[in-house]
Design a protein around this motif. Structure first.
Motif, PDB file in Angstrom:
ATOM      1  N   ALA A 260       0.858  -1.189   0.000  1.00 22.69           N
ATOM      2  CA  ALA A 260       0.000   0.000   0.000  1.00 22.69           C
ATOM      3  C   ALA A 260       0.894   1.239   0.000  1.00 22.69           C
ATOM      4  O   ALA A 260       1.779   1.376   0.845  1.00 22.69           O
ATOM      5  N   GLY A 277      -0.433  -2.896  -6.807  1.00 27.80           N
ATOM      6  CA  GLY A 277      -0.987  -2.805  -5.464  1.00 27.80           C
ATOM      7  C   GLY A 277      -1.889  -1.605  -5.275  1.00 27.80           C
ATOM      8  O   GLY A 277      -2.238  -0.892  -6.217  1.00 27.80           O
ATOM      9  N   LYS A 278      -2.256  -1.372  -4.028  1.00 29.73           N
ATOM     10  CA  LYS A 278      -3.172  -0.289  -3.690  1.00 29.73           C
ATOM     11  C   LYS A 278      -2.419   1.035  -3.572  1.00 29.73           C
ATOM     12  O   LYS A 278      -1.349   1.090  -2.987  1.00 29.73           O
ATOM     13  N   TYR A 280      -3.046   5.217  -2.664  1.00 29.14           N
ATOM     14  CA  TYR A 280      -3.834   6.391  -2.276  1.00 29.14           C
ATOM     15  C   TYR A 280      -3.170   7.594  -2.931  1.00 29.14           C
ATOM     16  O   TYR A 280      -1.963   7.815  -2.784  1.00 29.14           O
ATOM     17  N   ARG A 301      -8.594  -0.106 -11.491  1.00 27.75           N
ATOM     18  CA  ARG A 301      -7.344  -0.130 -10.724  1.00 27.75           C
ATOM     19  C   ARG A 301      -7.618   0.303  -9.287  1.00 27.75           C
ATOM     20  O   ARG A 301      -8.413   1.229  -9.057  1.00 27.75           O
ATOM     21  N   PRO A 302      -6.986  -0.326  -8.286  1.00 27.61           N
ATOM     22  CA  PRO A 302      -7.220   0.028  -6.879  1.00 27.61           C
ATOM     23  C   PRO A 302      -6.493   1.317  -6.481  1.00 27.61           C
ATOM     24  O   PRO A 302      -5.563   1.313  -5.673  1.00 27.61           O
TER      25      PRO A 302
END
Length: 397
Positions: A260, A277-278, A280, A301-302
Protein backbone atom coordinates in the motif's frame (compact mmCIF):
# COMPACT_ATOMS: atom_id res chain seq x y z
CA UNK A 1 50.60 28.00 -16.43
CA UNK A 2 50.91 31.74 -17.16
CA UNK A 3 50.72 33.89 -14.06
CA UNK A 4 47.49 35.58 -15.20
CA UNK A 5 45.78 32.32 -16.26
CA UNK A 6 42.70 31.30 -14.23
CA UNK A 7 41.09 27.94 -15.20
CA UNK A 8 37.35 27.28 -15.04
CA UNK A 9 36.77 24.54 -12.47
CA UNK A 10 32.97 24.27 -12.29
CA UNK A 11 29.65 25.71 -13.46
CA UNK A 12 27.57 27.76 -11.02
CA UNK A 13 23.83 27.32 -10.45
CA UNK A 14 22.87 29.99 -13.01
CA UNK A 15 25.21 28.59 -15.66
CA UNK A 16 28.31 30.79 -15.37
CA UNK A 17 31.73 29.21 -15.30
CA UNK A 18 33.60 29.67 -12.02
CA UNK A 19 37.39 30.02 -12.03
CA UNK A 20 39.81 28.64 -9.48
CA UNK A 21 39.97 32.09 -7.89
CA UNK A 22 36.18 32.37 -7.66
CA UNK A 23 35.57 34.62 -10.67
CA UNK A 24 32.27 34.07 -12.53
CA UNK A 25 32.57 34.01 -16.33
CA UNK A 26 29.47 33.81 -18.57
CA UNK A 27 29.38 30.99 -21.14
CA UNK A 28 32.55 29.32 -19.86
CA UNK A 29 33.00 25.56 -19.55
CA UNK A 30 35.10 23.50 -17.12
CA UNK A 31 38.65 23.33 -18.45
CA UNK A 32 38.46 26.68 -20.25
CA UNK A 33 41.25 29.11 -19.38
CA UNK A 34 40.52 32.74 -18.60
CA UNK A 35 43.26 35.38 -18.83
CA UNK A 36 43.69 38.72 -17.15
CA UNK A 37 42.55 40.64 -20.23
CA UNK A 38 39.24 38.72 -20.25
CA UNK A 39 40.13 36.46 -23.18
CA UNK A 40 39.22 32.80 -22.96
CA UNK A 41 40.94 29.69 -24.31
CA UNK A 42 38.46 26.82 -24.94
CA UNK A 43 39.02 23.63 -22.96
CA UNK A 44 38.12 19.96 -23.52
CA UNK A 45 34.53 20.25 -22.26
CA UNK A 46 33.44 23.10 -24.53
CA UNK A 47 31.35 22.27 -27.58
CA UNK A 48 29.99 24.33 -30.44
CA UNK A 49 26.37 25.12 -29.59
CA UNK A 50 24.14 23.38 -32.17
CA UNK A 51 21.40 26.04 -32.23
CA UNK A 52 21.82 29.33 -34.08
CA UNK A 53 19.78 31.15 -31.41
CA UNK A 54 22.18 30.27 -28.59
CA UNK A 55 23.03 32.03 -26.29
CA UNK A 56 20.44 34.78 -26.95
CA UNK A 57 17.46 32.44 -26.50
CA UNK A 58 16.60 31.81 -22.86
CA UNK A 59 15.31 28.31 -23.59
CA UNK A 60 18.85 26.93 -23.10
CA UNK A 61 21.69 28.14 -20.89
CA UNK A 62 24.26 25.34 -21.25
CA UNK A 63 24.56 24.38 -24.92
CA UNK A 64 28.27 25.24 -24.79
CA UNK A 65 28.90 22.27 -22.43
CA UNK A 66 29.57 18.74 -23.66
CA UNK A 67 27.54 15.92 -22.10
CA UNK A 68 30.20 15.10 -19.50
CA UNK A 69 30.29 18.69 -18.23
CA UNK A 70 26.49 19.00 -18.32
CA UNK A 71 26.13 15.78 -16.31
CA UNK A 72 28.72 17.04 -13.83
CA UNK A 73 26.75 20.27 -13.48
CA UNK A 74 23.60 18.34 -12.53
CA UNK A 75 25.50 16.33 -9.91
CA UNK A 76 27.14 19.48 -8.51
CA UNK A 77 23.76 21.19 -8.13
CA UNK A 78 22.39 18.29 -6.10
CA UNK A 79 25.58 17.77 -4.12
CA UNK A 80 25.90 21.48 -3.31
CA UNK A 81 22.29 21.72 -2.10
CA UNK A 82 22.73 18.69 0.15
CA UNK A 83 26.02 19.94 1.60
CA UNK A 84 24.36 23.26 2.34
CA UNK A 85 22.03 21.35 4.67
CA UNK A 86 24.81 19.23 6.16
CA UNK A 87 23.76 16.10 4.23
CA UNK A 88 25.67 13.56 2.21
CA UNK A 89 24.35 10.86 -0.11
CA UNK A 90 25.28 8.63 -3.00
CA UNK A 91 24.54 10.60 -6.18
CA UNK A 92 24.20 8.48 -9.29
CA UNK A 93 25.22 9.37 -12.82
CA UNK A 94 22.51 11.65 -14.26
CA UNK A 95 20.06 10.56 -16.90
CA UNK A 96 20.04 13.03 -19.82
CA UNK A 97 17.08 13.35 -22.17
CA UNK A 98 18.16 13.45 -25.84
CA UNK A 99 17.80 16.65 -27.89
CA UNK A 100 14.45 17.40 -29.51
CA UNK A 101 12.37 15.31 -27.11
CA UNK A 102 10.58 18.02 -25.08
CA UNK A 103 6.90 17.17 -25.31
CA UNK A 104 5.52 20.23 -23.53
CA UNK A 105 6.54 23.87 -23.58
CA UNK A 106 5.14 27.35 -23.08
CA UNK A 107 6.22 29.84 -25.75
CA UNK A 108 5.32 33.51 -26.20
CA UNK A 109 3.88 35.30 -29.22
CA UNK A 110 3.66 39.00 -30.05
CA UNK A 111 2.94 41.12 -33.09
CA UNK A 112 5.72 43.21 -34.64
CA UNK A 113 4.15 45.17 -37.44
CA UNK A 114 2.57 42.67 -39.82
CA UNK A 115 4.61 39.78 -38.51
CA UNK A 116 4.17 37.61 -35.42
CA UNK A 117 7.21 36.48 -33.50
CA UNK A 118 6.92 33.20 -31.60
CA UNK A 119 9.47 31.61 -29.29
CA UNK A 120 11.20 31.82 -25.91
CA UNK A 121 12.28 35.06 -24.28
CA UNK A 122 15.90 36.14 -24.29
CA UNK A 123 17.97 35.19 -21.26
CA UNK A 124 17.32 37.64 -18.37
CA UNK A 125 15.08 39.76 -20.58
CA UNK A 126 11.52 40.09 -21.87
CA UNK A 127 12.79 40.36 -25.45
CA UNK A 128 11.30 37.61 -27.59
CA UNK A 129 13.47 35.35 -29.77
CA UNK A 130 11.61 34.30 -32.92
CA UNK A 131 12.56 30.66 -33.33
CA UNK A 132 13.81 29.50 -36.74
CA UNK A 133 15.02 26.26 -35.18
CA UNK A 134 14.92 24.56 -31.79
CA UNK A 135 17.07 21.72 -30.50
CA UNK A 136 14.92 20.88 -27.48
CA UNK A 137 11.31 20.83 -28.74
CA UNK A 138 9.92 17.59 -30.16
CA UNK A 139 9.58 17.83 -33.95
CA UNK A 140 5.76 17.63 -33.73
CA UNK A 141 5.68 20.77 -31.60
CA UNK A 142 8.25 22.72 -33.60
CA UNK A 143 6.41 21.94 -36.87
CA UNK A 144 3.43 23.95 -35.60
CA UNK A 145 5.35 27.17 -34.96
CA UNK A 146 5.24 28.51 -38.53
CA UNK A 147 1.51 27.74 -39.01
CA UNK A 148 0.77 29.31 -35.62
CA UNK A 149 2.46 32.54 -36.72
CA UNK A 150 0.10 32.68 -39.67
CA UNK A 151 -2.95 32.04 -37.49
CA UNK A 152 -1.94 34.61 -34.88
CA UNK A 153 -1.15 37.25 -37.50
CA UNK A 154 -4.90 37.50 -38.03
CA UNK A 155 -5.87 36.99 -34.39
CA UNK A 156 -3.49 39.06 -32.27
CA UNK A 157 -4.23 42.69 -31.41
CA UNK A 158 -1.77 45.40 -32.43
CA UNK A 159 -0.01 45.30 -29.07
CA UNK A 160 0.41 42.82 -26.28
CA UNK A 161 1.71 39.31 -25.93
CA UNK A 162 0.09 35.93 -25.41
CA UNK A 163 1.41 32.60 -24.16
CA UNK A 164 1.22 29.49 -26.32
CA UNK A 165 1.21 26.21 -24.43
CA UNK A 166 1.97 23.10 -26.49
CA UNK A 167 1.82 19.48 -25.35
CA UNK A 168 2.07 16.11 -27.06
CA UNK A 169 -0.85 13.90 -26.08
CA UNK A 170 -2.19 10.57 -27.32
CA UNK A 171 -4.23 12.21 -30.09
CA UNK A 172 -1.53 14.62 -31.34
CA UNK A 173 -0.72 18.18 -30.27
CA UNK A 174 -2.76 19.99 -27.62
CA UNK A 175 -2.66 23.80 -27.98
CA UNK A 176 -3.73 26.35 -25.38
CA UNK A 177 -3.58 30.06 -26.29
CA UNK A 178 -3.45 32.24 -23.15
CA UNK A 179 -4.61 35.80 -23.80
CA UNK A 180 -7.12 37.90 -25.70
CA UNK A 181 -7.54 37.13 -29.40
CA UNK A 182 -9.83 38.30 -32.15
CA UNK A 183 -13.59 38.03 -31.61
CA UNK A 184 -16.50 37.33 -33.89
CA UNK A 185 -17.61 34.62 -36.28
CA UNK A 186 -14.68 35.00 -38.69
CA UNK A 187 -12.11 34.62 -35.90
CA UNK A 188 -13.89 31.55 -34.52
CA UNK A 189 -14.09 29.93 -37.95
CA UNK A 190 -10.39 30.62 -38.54
CA UNK A 191 -9.49 28.84 -35.29
CA UNK A 192 -11.62 25.83 -36.20
CA UNK A 193 -10.20 25.65 -39.73
CA UNK A 194 -6.65 25.84 -38.38
CA UNK A 195 -7.26 23.03 -35.89
CA UNK A 196 -8.81 20.84 -38.58
CA UNK A 197 -6.10 21.52 -41.14
CA UNK A 198 -3.29 20.65 -38.72
CA UNK A 199 -5.15 17.78 -37.09
CA UNK A 200 -4.78 19.13 -33.59
CA UNK A 201 -5.87 17.01 -30.67
CA UNK A 202 -7.44 20.11 -29.14
CA UNK A 203 -7.33 23.89 -29.43
CA UNK A 204 -8.30 25.92 -26.37
CA UNK A 205 -8.43 29.62 -25.52
CA UNK A 206 -7.79 30.88 -22.00
CA UNK A 207 -8.59 34.59 -21.71
CA UNK A 208 -8.01 34.53 -17.92
CA UNK A 209 -11.26 32.74 -17.10
CA UNK A 210 -9.97 29.21 -17.66
CA UNK A 211 -9.25 27.22 -20.80
CA UNK A 212 -12.23 26.75 -23.13
CA UNK A 213 -11.91 24.13 -25.87
CA UNK A 214 -12.73 25.56 -29.31
CA UNK A 215 -11.83 22.34 -31.12
CA UNK A 216 -11.79 18.81 -29.71
CA UNK A 217 -12.94 16.06 -32.06
CA UNK A 218 -12.49 13.37 -29.40
CA UNK A 219 -11.57 13.23 -25.69
CA UNK A 220 -7.92 14.11 -25.11
CA UNK A 221 -5.84 11.67 -23.08
CA UNK A 222 -2.27 11.01 -22.00
CA UNK A 223 -1.18 7.42 -21.42
CA UNK A 224 0.38 6.88 -17.99
CA UNK A 225 1.40 3.40 -16.92
CA UNK A 226 -0.50 1.94 -19.85
CA UNK A 227 -3.71 3.75 -18.87
CA UNK A 228 -5.32 6.50 -20.98
CA UNK A 229 -5.93 9.35 -18.53
CA UNK A 230 -8.15 12.34 -19.44
CA UNK A 231 -5.85 15.34 -19.99
CA UNK A 232 -7.16 18.72 -18.80
CA UNK A 233 -5.98 21.59 -21.01
CA UNK A 234 -2.64 22.88 -19.77
CA UNK A 235 -2.27 20.17 -17.12
CA UNK A 236 1.18 19.27 -15.79
CA UNK A 237 3.07 16.67 -17.78
CA UNK A 238 6.66 15.50 -17.32
CA UNK A 239 8.79 17.30 -19.89
CA UNK A 240 9.98 14.22 -21.80
CA UNK A 241 8.64 10.68 -22.03
CA UNK A 242 12.08 9.16 -21.40
CA UNK A 243 12.71 11.48 -18.44
CA UNK A 244 9.36 10.38 -17.03
CA UNK A 245 10.45 6.75 -17.42
CA UNK A 246 13.71 7.49 -15.55
CA UNK A 247 11.80 9.07 -12.66
CA UNK A 248 9.35 6.16 -12.54
CA UNK A 249 12.22 3.65 -12.42
CA UNK A 250 13.73 5.55 -9.48
CA UNK A 251 10.40 5.65 -7.65
CA UNK A 252 9.80 1.94 -8.17
CA UNK A 253 13.23 1.12 -6.79
CA UNK A 254 12.69 3.38 -3.78
CA UNK A 255 9.28 2.03 -2.74
CA UNK A 256 10.05 -1.62 -3.46
CA UNK A 257 7.18 -4.09 -3.11
CA UNK A 258 5.15 -2.14 -0.55
CA UNK A 259 1.54 -3.41 -0.73
CA UNK A 260 0.00 0.00 0.00
CA UNK A 261 1.52 3.27 -1.17
CA UNK A 262 0.55 6.93 -0.75
CA UNK A 263 1.26 9.12 -3.80
CA UNK A 264 1.28 12.72 -2.58
CA UNK A 265 1.04 15.60 -5.08
CA UNK A 266 -0.09 12.86 -7.47
CA UNK A 267 -1.08 15.03 -10.44
CA UNK A 268 -2.67 12.94 -13.17
CA UNK A 269 -1.14 9.73 -11.77
CA UNK A 270 2.31 9.54 -13.36
CA UNK A 271 3.51 7.31 -10.52
CA UNK A 272 0.18 5.96 -9.26
CA UNK A 273 -0.53 4.15 -12.53
CA UNK A 274 3.03 2.81 -12.74
CA UNK A 275 2.78 0.92 -9.43
CA UNK A 276 1.15 -2.39 -8.54
CA UNK A 277 -0.99 -2.80 -5.46
CA UNK A 278 -3.17 -0.29 -3.69
CA UNK A 279 -2.40 3.40 -4.11
CA UNK A 280 -3.83 6.39 -2.28
CA UNK A 281 -3.38 9.50 -4.46
CA UNK A 282 -3.71 13.01 -3.01
CA UNK A 283 -3.66 16.12 -5.21
CA UNK A 284 -4.68 19.75 -4.76
CA UNK A 285 -5.73 20.42 -8.38
CA UNK A 286 -9.36 19.39 -8.69
CA UNK A 287 -9.36 18.68 -12.44
CA UNK A 288 -6.32 16.41 -12.09
CA UNK A 289 -7.94 14.42 -9.26
CA UNK A 290 -11.12 13.91 -11.27
CA UNK A 291 -9.14 12.78 -14.33
CA UNK A 292 -7.05 10.35 -12.28
CA UNK A 293 -10.07 8.82 -10.57
CA UNK A 294 -12.02 8.50 -13.83
CA UNK A 295 -9.13 6.66 -15.48
CA UNK A 296 -8.64 4.37 -12.48
CA UNK A 297 -12.34 3.52 -12.41
CA UNK A 298 -12.37 2.79 -16.14
CA UNK A 299 -9.68 0.11 -15.83
CA UNK A 300 -10.68 -1.00 -12.31
CA UNK A 301 -7.34 -0.13 -10.72
CA UNK A 302 -7.22 0.03 -6.88
CA UNK A 303 -6.34 3.74 -6.79
CA UNK A 304 -8.19 5.87 -4.27
CA UNK A 305 -8.05 9.63 -4.70
CA UNK A 306 -8.54 12.62 -2.45
CA UNK A 307 -8.77 16.27 -3.41
CA UNK A 308 -6.48 17.65 -0.71
CA UNK A 309 -4.30 20.71 -0.25
CA UNK A 310 -1.15 19.11 1.16
CA UNK A 311 0.35 22.49 2.04
CA UNK A 312 -2.50 23.43 4.35
CA UNK A 313 -3.48 19.90 5.33
CA UNK A 314 -0.57 17.45 5.02
CA UNK A 315 -1.09 13.82 5.89
CA UNK A 316 -0.60 13.35 9.63
CA UNK A 317 1.78 10.85 11.21
CA UNK A 318 -1.14 8.52 11.95
CA UNK A 319 -2.31 8.68 8.33
CA UNK A 320 1.20 8.15 6.93
CA UNK A 321 1.82 5.09 9.09
CA UNK A 322 -0.98 3.23 7.32
CA UNK A 323 1.26 2.84 4.26
CA UNK A 324 4.31 0.78 3.40
CA UNK A 325 5.83 3.57 1.30
CA UNK A 326 5.28 7.25 0.49
CA UNK A 327 5.88 9.09 -2.79
CA UNK A 328 6.32 12.87 -2.77
CA UNK A 329 6.36 14.91 -5.99
CA UNK A 330 5.77 18.51 -4.89
CA UNK A 331 6.12 21.70 -6.97
CA UNK A 332 9.28 23.83 -6.83
CA UNK A 333 8.49 25.16 -3.35
CA UNK A 334 8.90 21.66 -1.95
CA UNK A 335 6.83 20.03 0.78
CA UNK A 336 7.93 21.66 4.03
CA UNK A 337 4.73 20.87 5.93
CA UNK A 338 4.50 17.29 4.71
CA UNK A 339 8.20 16.67 5.40
CA UNK A 340 7.60 17.73 9.00
CA UNK A 341 4.93 15.07 9.39
CA UNK A 342 7.06 12.44 7.66
CA UNK A 343 9.90 13.06 10.10
CA UNK A 344 7.70 11.67 12.88
CA UNK A 345 6.29 8.73 10.91
CA UNK A 346 7.44 5.10 10.90
CA UNK A 347 6.66 4.29 7.25
CA UNK A 348 9.74 2.35 6.07
CA UNK A 349 10.35 3.86 2.62
CA UNK A 350 10.03 7.26 0.95
CA UNK A 351 10.55 8.28 -2.69
CA UNK A 352 10.96 12.03 -3.16
CA UNK A 353 10.75 13.47 -6.69
CA UNK A 354 11.86 17.09 -7.01
CA UNK A 355 12.43 19.80 -9.59
CA UNK A 356 14.33 22.03 -7.16
CA UNK A 357 17.50 20.75 -5.41
CA UNK A 358 17.35 23.56 -2.81
CA UNK A 359 13.82 22.87 -1.53
CA UNK A 360 14.51 19.12 -1.76
CA UNK A 361 17.62 19.43 0.41
CA UNK A 362 15.71 21.49 2.98
CA UNK A 363 12.98 18.84 3.20
CA UNK A 364 15.53 16.00 3.15
CA UNK A 365 17.21 17.48 6.22
CA UNK A 366 13.87 17.54 8.06
CA UNK A 367 13.15 13.93 7.10
CA UNK A 368 16.62 12.75 8.07
CA UNK A 369 16.41 14.54 11.42
CA UNK A 370 13.41 12.31 12.09
CA UNK A 371 15.59 9.20 11.78
CA UNK A 372 15.50 8.42 8.06
CA UNK A 373 18.56 7.70 5.93
CA UNK A 374 18.99 9.31 2.51
CA UNK A 375 20.12 6.28 0.52
CA UNK A 376 20.69 7.68 -2.96
CA UNK A 377 19.76 10.42 -5.41
CA UNK A 378 19.23 10.02 -9.15
CA UNK A 379 19.49 13.34 -11.08
CA UNK A 380 17.46 13.58 -14.28
CA UNK A 381 18.18 16.15 -17.00
CA UNK A 382 14.78 16.39 -18.70
CA UNK A 383 15.24 20.04 -19.60
CA UNK A 384 18.21 19.55 -21.88
CA UNK A 385 20.91 22.26 -21.71
CA UNK A 386 19.00 24.26 -19.10
CA UNK A 387 19.81 25.03 -15.47
CA UNK A 388 16.65 23.16 -14.46
CA UNK A 389 17.50 20.04 -12.40
CA UNK A 390 15.16 17.18 -11.53
CA UNK A 391 15.83 14.22 -9.27
CA UNK A 392 14.36 11.21 -7.48
CA UNK A 393 15.68 10.27 -4.05
CA UNK A 394 15.21 7.21 -1.85
CA UNK A 395 14.89 7.35 1.94
CA UNK A 396 14.62 4.42 4.33
CA UNK A 397 14.10 4.02 8.08
Amino acid sequence: MPIDEDPIVRVAARGEGVTQSGRHVPLAAPGDRVFGDGSLMPGPHRQVAPCRHYPQCGGCQLQHLDDAAYARYLVDRVEGALKGQGLDASIRAPYLSPPRTRRRATLHAERRGRQVHLGFTQAQSHHLIDLDECWVLASELFALLSPLRGLLAAQLPQSGRIDVHLALVDQGVDVVLHGRLGEGLAATEALTAFAQRHRLARLSIDDSYGAEARWQPEPVTITLGGVAVPMPAGAFLQATADGEAALIAGVREAVGDAPAIADLFAGLGTFAFALPGKVYAAEGAREAVLALQAAANAVQRPIFTEHRDLFRRPLTVAELDRFGAIILDPPRAGAREQAGELAGASVPRIAYVSCNPSSFARDAKTICEGGYRLDCVQPVGQFRWSTHVELVAAFSR
